[in-house]
Enzyme design. Structure first.
Site, PDB file in Angstrom:
ATOM      1  N   HIS A  76      31.670 -16.680 -14.135  1.00 18.52           N
ATOM      2  CA  HIS A  76      30.804 -16.487 -15.345  1.00 18.52           C
ATOM      3  C   HIS A  76      30.425 -15.037 -15.386  1.00 18.52           C
ATOM      4  O   HIS A  76      29.325 -14.708 -14.471  1.00 18.52           O
ATOM      5  CB  HIS A  76      29.506 -17.277 -15.624  1.00 18.52           C
ATOM      6  CG  HIS A  76      30.285 -18.799 -16.299  1.00 18.52           C
ATOM      7  ND1 HIS A  76      29.597 -19.428 -17.132  1.00 18.52           N
ATOM      8  CD2 HIS A  76      31.392 -19.420 -15.977  1.00 18.52           C
ATOM      9  CE1 HIS A  76      30.255 -20.417 -17.575  1.00 18.52           C
ATOM     10  NE2 HIS A  76      31.254 -20.334 -16.929  1.00 18.52           N
ATOM     11  N   TYR A 206      21.529 -20.355 -23.322  1.00 21.76           N
ATOM     12  CA  TYR A 206      19.816 -20.339 -23.144  1.00 21.76           C
ATOM     13  C   TYR A 206      19.457 -20.636 -24.361  1.00 21.76           C
ATOM     14  O   TYR A 206      19.506 -19.422 -25.023  1.00 21.76           O
ATOM     15  CB  TYR A 206      19.237 -19.852 -22.343  1.00 21.76           C
ATOM     16  CG  TYR A 206      19.498 -19.978 -20.742  1.00 21.76           C
ATOM     17  CD1 TYR A 206      20.959 -19.440 -20.288  1.00 21.76           C
ATOM     18  CD2 TYR A 206      18.881 -20.557 -19.869  1.00 21.76           C
ATOM     19  CE1 TYR A 206      21.102 -19.537 -18.810  1.00 21.76           C
ATOM     20  CE2 TYR A 206      19.226 -21.015 -18.602  1.00 21.76           C
ATOM     21  CZ  TYR A 206      20.413 -20.487 -18.042  1.00 21.76           C
ATOM     22  OH  TYR A 206      20.649 -20.739 -16.795  1.00 21.76           O
ATOM     23  N   PRO A 298      13.953 -25.065 -13.355  1.00 21.38           N
ATOM     24  CA  PRO A 298      15.460 -24.899 -13.140  1.00 21.38           C
ATOM     25  C   PRO A 298      15.856 -23.580 -14.407  1.00 21.38           C
ATOM     26  O   PRO A 298      17.122 -23.207 -14.067  1.00 21.38           O
ATOM     27  CB  PRO A 298      16.062 -26.126 -13.549  1.00 21.38           C
ATOM     28  CG  PRO A 298      14.858 -26.900 -14.244  1.00 21.38           C
ATOM     29  CD  PRO A 298      13.591 -26.609 -13.689  1.00 21.38           C
ATOM     30  N   LYS A 302      17.691 -21.075  -9.946  1.00 21.15           N
ATOM     31  CA  LYS A 302      17.221 -20.342  -8.632  1.00 21.15           C
ATOM     32  C   LYS A 302      17.442 -21.388  -7.398  1.00 21.15           C
ATOM     33  O   LYS A 302      17.326 -20.928  -6.211  1.00 21.15           O
ATOM     34  CB  LYS A 302      15.972 -19.412  -8.829  1.00 21.15           C
ATOM     35  CG  LYS A 302      16.142 -18.275  -9.535  1.00 21.15           C
ATOM     36  CD  LYS A 302      16.683 -17.235  -8.701  1.00 21.15           C
ATOM     37  CE  LYS A 302      17.564 -15.885  -9.696  1.00 21.15           C
ATOM     38  NZ  LYS A 302      18.953 -16.232 -10.030  1.00 21.15           N
ATOM     39  N   TYR A 390      18.880 -12.693 -12.485  1.00 27.24           N
ATOM     40  CA  TYR A 390      19.767 -14.072 -12.796  1.00 27.24           C
ATOM     41  C   TYR A 390      20.959 -14.013 -11.815  1.00 27.24           C
ATOM     42  O   TYR A 390      21.364 -15.159 -11.303  1.00 27.24           O
ATOM     43  CB  TYR A 390      20.398 -13.990 -14.192  1.00 27.24           C
ATOM     44  CG  TYR A 390      21.025 -15.285 -14.543  1.00 27.24           C
ATOM     45  CD1 TYR A 390      20.182 -16.426 -14.969  1.00 27.24           C
ATOM     46  CD2 TYR A 390      22.404 -15.541 -14.450  1.00 27.24           C
ATOM     47  CE1 TYR A 390      20.584 -17.600 -15.395  1.00 27.24           C
ATOM     48  CE2 TYR A 390      23.063 -16.781 -14.733  1.00 27.24           C
ATOM     49  CZ  TYR A 390      21.993 -17.717 -15.215  1.00 27.24           C
ATOM     50  OH  TYR A 390      22.477 -19.060 -15.314  1.00 27.24           O
TER      51      TYR A 390
HETATM   52  P1  RFL Z   1      17.382 -31.920  -1.607  1.00 33.24           P
HETATM   53  O1  RFL Z   1      18.771 -31.527  -2.375  1.00 33.24           O
HETATM   54  O2  RFL Z   1      16.241 -32.577  -2.151  1.00 33.24           O
HETATM   55  O3  RFL Z   1      18.058 -32.303  -0.179  1.00 33.24           O
HETATM   56  C1  RFL Z   1      17.005 -33.081   0.760  1.00 33.24           C
HETATM   57  C2  RFL Z   1      17.304 -34.324   1.388  1.00 33.24           C
HETATM   58  O4  RFL Z   1      16.581 -34.774   2.391  1.00 33.24           O
HETATM   59  C3  RFL Z   1      16.664 -35.971   2.326  1.00 33.24           C
HETATM   60  N1  RFL Z   1      15.107 -36.674   2.898  1.00 33.24           N
HETATM   61  C4  RFL Z   1      15.035 -37.269   4.036  1.00 33.24           C
HETATM   62  N2  RFL Z   1      15.923 -37.641   5.161  1.00 33.24           N
HETATM   63  C5  RFL Z   1      15.478 -38.207   6.167  1.00 33.24           C
HETATM   64  N3  RFL Z   1      14.111 -38.284   6.256  1.00 33.24           N
HETATM   65  C6  RFL Z   1      13.065 -38.069   5.131  1.00 33.24           C
HETATM   66  N4  RFL Z   1      11.856 -38.611   5.412  1.00 33.24           N
HETATM   67  C7  RFL Z   1      13.621 -37.635   4.092  1.00 33.24           C
HETATM   68  N5  RFL Z   1      13.344 -37.190   2.922  1.00 33.24           N
HETATM   69  C8  RFL Z   1      14.010 -36.594   2.199  1.00 33.24           C
HETATM   70  C9  RFL Z   1      16.943 -36.555   0.986  1.00 33.24           C
HETATM   71  O5  RFL Z   1      17.356 -37.783   0.748  1.00 33.24           O
HETATM   72  C10 RFL Z   1      17.912 -35.535   0.600  1.00 33.24           C
HETATM   73  O6  RFL Z   1      19.253 -35.629   0.776  1.00 33.24           O
HETATM   74  O7  RFL Z   1      16.852 -30.278  -1.084  1.00 33.24           O
HETATM   75  P2  RFL Z   1      17.693 -28.998  -0.527  1.00 33.24           P
HETATM   76  O8  RFL Z   1      18.855 -29.412   0.211  1.00 33.24           O
HETATM   77  O9  RFL Z   1      16.700 -28.008  -0.141  1.00 33.24           O
HETATM   78  O10 RFL Z   1      18.380 -28.558  -1.857  1.00 33.24           O
HETATM   79  C11 RFL Z   1      17.525 -28.043  -2.977  1.00 33.24           C
HETATM   80  C12 RFL Z   1      18.513 -28.313  -4.297  1.00 33.24           C
HETATM   81  O11 RFL Z   1      18.939 -29.621  -4.405  1.00 33.24           O
HETATM   82  C13 RFL Z   1      17.640 -27.588  -5.531  1.00 33.24           C
HETATM   83  O12 RFL Z   1      16.880 -26.706  -5.231  1.00 33.24           O
HETATM   84  C14 RFL Z   1      18.491 -27.436  -6.656  1.00 33.24           C
HETATM   85  O13 RFL Z   1      19.023 -28.679  -7.252  1.00 33.24           O
HETATM   86  C15 RFL Z   1      17.543 -27.041  -7.883  1.00 33.24           C
HETATM   87  N6  RFL Z   1      18.269 -26.871  -9.122  1.00 33.24           N
HETATM   88  C16 RFL Z   1      19.059 -25.595  -9.548  1.00 33.24           C
HETATM   89  N7  RFL Z   1      19.228 -24.729  -8.569  1.00 33.24           N
HETATM   90  C17 RFL Z   1      20.031 -23.730  -8.750  1.00 33.24           C
HETATM   91  O14 RFL Z   1      20.157 -22.998  -7.853  1.00 33.24           O
HETATM   92  N8  RFL Z   1      20.863 -23.559  -9.840  1.00 33.24           N
HETATM   93  C18 RFL Z   1      20.718 -24.298 -10.602  1.00 33.24           C
HETATM   94  O15 RFL Z   1      21.709 -24.282 -11.753  1.00 33.24           O
HETATM   95  C19 RFL Z   1      19.849 -25.549 -10.591  1.00 33.24           C
HETATM   96  N9  RFL Z   1      19.876 -26.558 -11.507  1.00 33.24           N
HETATM   97  C20 RFL Z   1      18.095 -27.725 -10.436  1.00 33.24           C
HETATM   98  C21 RFL Z   1      19.076 -27.713 -11.462  1.00 33.24           C
HETATM   99  C22 RFL Z   1      17.481 -28.996 -10.069  1.00 33.24           C
HETATM  100  C23 RFL Z   1      17.343 -29.777 -10.876  1.00 33.24           C
HETATM  101  N10 RFL Z   1      16.817 -31.084 -10.895  1.00 33.24           N
HETATM  102  C24 RFL Z   1      16.983 -32.423 -10.992  1.00 33.24           C
HETATM  103  C25 RFL Z   1      15.139 -30.931 -10.166  1.00 33.24           C
HETATM  104  C26 RFL Z   1      18.952 -28.543 -12.264  1.00 33.24           C
HETATM  105  C27 RFL Z   1      17.984 -29.796 -12.406  1.00 33.24           C
HETATM  106  C28 RFL Z   1      17.852 -30.823 -13.606  1.00 33.24           C
HETATM  107  C1  PHB Z   2      23.146 -26.711 -14.592  1.00 31.92           C
HETATM  108  O1  PHB Z   2      24.349 -26.817 -14.960  1.00 31.92           O
HETATM  109  O2  PHB Z   2      22.755 -27.871 -14.039  1.00 31.92           O
HETATM  110  C2  PHB Z   2      22.125 -25.791 -14.817  1.00 31.92           C
HETATM  111  C3  PHB Z   2      22.538 -24.412 -15.279  1.00 31.92           C
HETATM  112  C4  PHB Z   2      21.641 -23.391 -15.438  1.00 31.92           C
HETATM  113  C5  PHB Z   2      20.399 -23.661 -15.315  1.00 31.92           C
HETATM  114  C6  PHB Z   2      19.917 -25.041 -14.812  1.00 31.92           C
HETATM  115  C7  PHB Z   2      20.930 -26.053 -14.709  1.00 31.92           C
HETATM  116  O3  PHB Z   2      19.602 -22.587 -15.490  1.00 31.92           O
END
Ligand code: RFL
Ligand code: PHB
Length: 402
Positions: A76, A206, A298, A302, A390
């Protein structure tokens, strides 16, 4: 599987941070064992991020797991902002001298890393319960855990990497007087819906609407991801698919509303929004990385990207330690990460603030948001400041010379 009793790096958590760290260390000939609380299927069922920065794309390549991402991910080179009834395009490529982002789901990235780890025969213990980290302030740290069958095990190691997310055990094990936490909780959440329907537009939209924020995202040409700002008191059971689509249409412009294809949801969930940073990120031989150390709302896409850059700094530091017998990277780890993290925190907080409706807002607030957005969309400096944040700041941005 025979449970390993000793390794160089014990990694807690098999999310994107833990798996990527494992893969980068493996490429450098450093041993690691990953302990994960959940099953692999459960980890893959969590629908989260969708947008990867160039730095993250490069790291997937460096880890040797970028092939499917390049085949199936969508490049994109811009996105749309909708406010005051009008849509404006942010041309990322023009504004940043050719940079872009990649739409590729966190689930797919995690699957690629999991499969590479499995194919290389590297040890991951799923359903590791009651993980506890010990003695990380000495030269002989260890981790204890129980297997799914209830057996107690001890893993001795040189270092512990806390990649266990916001609710993990690693940050919680640090003495309270050794750590500072900075937090802001937003008074709303994001209701997300995933569906096998074609995206409403070929780029993300957005939306700042009088009814609250919305986001039209996607996972592929046939799979859409949409979000709505909702009050924190809303319960997921109360949101039928029909109600979601109806509300989304009300937040779109006429053209997009007319093009929206609706269908049954595959997944629907509400996520709270939070800004959170832990300082420092290293405690002796324990390192925190990814969501274990910081959370961003989110809006700026980032979170996953920041997690992968922590992992890049950490893997580089550990490789320097083992291959060059230098602890310079280890000593610099926390400061390096935090310098980058605070900039992403600032961007995510600011973008969230100008795109959402806050409960305490008076009528002047929406007018001020529109004026700011209108200014930004008509100033090259304004557009550039959005675009360069971004697509992601370079890894060495504002870092002291090594
Ligand atoms: P995670 O993915 O939470 O993984 C942590 C892992 O640790 C395990 N765990 C344990 N294991 C052993 N013993 C314990 N006591 C434990 N406690 C926990 C868990 O089961 C899990 O498997 O962290 P990690 O690896 O640091 O990854 C971070 C990302 O998941 C997170 O920052 C992103 O998903 C945030 N995020 C987005 N980031 C982007 O860069 N671009 C995006 O477009 C974006 N969109 C989003 C998002 C997060 C969202 N939510 C649901 C918060 C959109 C949403 C809606
Ligand atoms: C997503 O596709 O889950 C998504 C994309 C952009 C954002 C947050 C989440 O800023």
């Amino acid at each position: 599987m025979r449970m390993p009793t000793r390794t160089q790096v014990a990694i807690i958590g098999a999310g994107p941070s833990g798996l990527l760290l494992g893969q980068l260390l493996y490429k450098a000939g450093i041993e690691a064992v990953i302990l994960e609380r959940q099953t692999g299927d459960y980890v893959l069922s969590r629908i989260r991020a969708g947008v990867l920065e160039q730095v993250c794309i490069d790291l997937m390549d460096e880890a040797g797991v970028g092939d499917r991402m390049h085949r199936e991910g969508l490049v994109h080179s811009g996105f749309d902002l909708l406010f005051n009834g009008e849509r404006h395009r942010v041309d990322l490529s023009r504004l940043t001298g050719g940079s872009h982002v990649m739409v590729y789901g966190q689930t797919e990235l995690t699957r690629d890393l999991m499969e590479a780890r499995h194919a290389a025969g590297l040890p991951t213990v799923y359903q590791a319960h009651d993980v506890q980290v010990h003695d990380f302030d000495t030269d002989h740290p260890r981790v204890t855990y129980r297997t799914a069958e209830g057996q107690l095990h001890t893993l001795h190691c040189d270092f512990i990497a806390g990649c266990d997310g916001f609710h993990g055990v690693c940050r919680a094990s640090v003495p309270r007087n050794a750590i500072q936490e900075f937090e802001k909780v937003y008074p709303f959440g994001w209701l997300g819906l995933l569906s096998d329907t074609p995206p409403v537009h070929d780029e993300l939209i957005y939306i700042n609407s009088p009814r609250g924020f919305a986001l039209c995202s996607q996972r592929s040409k046939t799979r859409s991801r949409y979000y709505l700002q909702v009050p924190l008191t809303d319960r997921i059971e109360e949101w039928t698919d029909a109600a979601f689509w109806q509300e989304l249409k009300l937040r779109l412009d006429e053209e997009a509303a007319a093009q929206l294809v609706t269908g049954p949801s595959i997944e629907k969930s509400i996520a709270p929004l939070r800004s959170f940073v832990t300082e420092p990120m290293r405690f002796g031989r324990l390192f925190l990385a990814g969501d274990a150390a910081h959370i961003v709302p989110p809006t700026g896409a980032k979170g996953l990207n920041l997690a992968t850059t922590d992992v890049k700094y950490l893997s580089t530091a550990l490789i320097e330690h083992y291959q060059e017998h230098s602890n310079a990277g280890i000593n610099a780890y926390s400061a390096r990460c935090l310098r980058r993290i605070w900039k992403a925190e600032r961007f995510s907080w600011w973008f969230t603030s100008i795109m959402h409706r806050f409960p305490e807002d008076s009528t002047i607030t929406a007018k001020l948001q529109h004026a700011e957005l209108d200014y930004l969309m008509h100033s090259d400096a304004g557009l550039r400041t959005i675009a360069e944040n971004y697509v992601g700041l370079p890894l060495d941005f504002a870092q002291p010379k090594a």
